[in-house]
Design a protein around this motif. Structure first.
Motif, short mmCIF file in Angstrom:
data_model
loop_
_atom_site.label_atom_id
_atom_site.label_comp_id
_atom_site.label_asym_id
_atom_site.label_seq_id
_atom_site.Cartn_x
_atom_site.Cartn_y
_atom_site.Cartn_z
N MET A 32 0.85 -1.17 0.00
CA MET A 32 0.00 0.00 0.00
C MET A 32 0.90 1.24 0.00
N THR A 33 0.60 2.14 -0.90
CA THR A 33 1.37 3.37 -1.01
C THR A 33 0.46 4.55 -0.67
N LEU A 34 0.93 5.39 0.22
CA LEU A 34 0.18 6.59 0.60
C LEU A 34 0.79 7.81 -0.07
N THR A 35 -0.06 8.76 -0.41
CA THR A 35 0.46 10.03 -0.89
C THR A 35 1.07 10.78 0.30
N HIS A 36 1.81 11.81 0.00
CA HIS A 36 2.40 12.62 1.07
C HIS A 36 1.33 13.15 2.01
N CYS A 37 0.23 13.64 1.45
CA CYS A 37 -0.85 14.22 2.26
C CYS A 37 -1.56 13.16 3.08
N GLN A 38 -1.80 11.99 2.51
CA GLN A 38 -2.43 10.91 3.27
C GLN A 38 -1.55 10.50 4.44
N ASP A 39 -0.26 10.41 4.19
CA ASP A 39 0.70 10.05 5.23
C ASP A 39 0.69 11.10 6.35
N SER A 97 -6.12 -0.47 13.80
CA SER A 97 -4.87 -1.09 14.26
C SER A 97 -3.82 -1.08 13.14
N ASP A 98 -4.25 -1.34 11.90
CA ASP A 98 -3.33 -1.25 10.76
C ASP A 98 -2.84 0.19 10.56
N GLY A 99 -3.76 1.13 10.68
CA GLY A 99 -3.40 2.53 10.51
C GLY A 99 -2.44 3.00 11.58
N GLU A 133 -9.99 5.79 5.28
CA GLU A 133 -11.01 4.85 5.75
C GLU A 133 -11.25 3.77 4.69
N ASP A 134 -11.31 4.17 3.42
CA ASP A 134 -11.49 3.20 2.32
C ASP A 134 -10.34 2.21 2.27
N MET A 135 -9.16 2.63 2.70
CA MET A 135 -7.98 1.76 2.72
C MET A 135 -7.93 0.89 3.99
N GLY A 136 -8.84 1.15 4.93
CA GLY A 136 -8.86 0.39 6.17
C GLY A 136 -7.90 0.91 7.23
N LEU A 137 -7.38 2.11 7.04
CA LEU A 137 -6.38 2.64 7.97
C LEU A 137 -6.96 3.52 9.07
N VAL A 138 -8.17 4.02 8.87
CA VAL A 138 -8.85 4.78 9.92
C VAL A 138 -10.29 4.32 10.01
N ARG A 139 -10.91 4.60 11.14
CA ARG A 139 -12.31 4.25 11.35
C ARG A 139 -13.05 5.49 11.84
N THR A 178 -9.20 17.89 4.83
CA THR A 178 -8.84 16.89 5.85
C THR A 178 -9.82 15.74 5.83
N GLU A 179 -11.11 16.04 5.74
CA GLU A 179 -12.12 14.97 5.72
C GLU A 179 -11.99 14.11 4.46
N THR A 180 -11.66 14.72 3.34
CA THR A 180 -11.45 13.96 2.10
C THR A 180 -10.35 12.92 2.29
N TYR A 181 -9.24 13.34 2.87
CA TYR A 181 -8.13 12.40 3.10
C TYR A 181 -8.50 11.34 4.14
N LEU A 182 -9.24 11.73 5.17
CA LEU A 182 -9.68 10.76 6.17
C LEU A 182 -10.59 9.70 5.54
N ARG A 183 -11.46 10.11 4.65
CA ARG A 183 -12.35 9.14 3.97
C ARG A 183 -11.54 8.21 3.05
#
Length: 76
Positions: free
Chosen positions: A1-8, A67-69, A47-53, A39-44
């Motif tokens: 899984m690769t995150l963008t700079h902003c997602q990270d 836990s993965d996030g 969430e789609d990646m399973g890294l936040v709830r 911020t909410e766009t990145y959080l969503r």
């Protein structure tokens, strides 16, 4: 899984800010001096990646890392 700079950046910040309780996108954005909508766009996306709830907090959506996030967000 690769995150963008902003997602990270958002994930790492969430891991720091939400270690005890969920944080709203507005509160996280204020801490980061960022726009709440962005911020909410990145959080969503995370969430789609399973890294936040998402959780309900006083009628608002609050966010916590999964836990993965938490593993990814504290290691990167």
């Amino acid at each position: 899984m690769t995150l963008t700079h902003c997602q990270d950046w958002i994930l790492q910040s969430l891991c720091t800010a939400a270690h005890k309780s969920p944080v709203t996108a507005v509160d996280l954005a204020a801490q980061l001096h960022n726009r709440p909508q962005t911020t909410e766009t990145y959080l969503r996306q995370l969430e789609d990646m399973g890294l936040v709830r998402s959780h309900q907090v006083s009628g608002e959506v609050g966010w916590r890392p999964s836990s993965d996030g938490l593993s990814v967000g504290t290691v990167l």
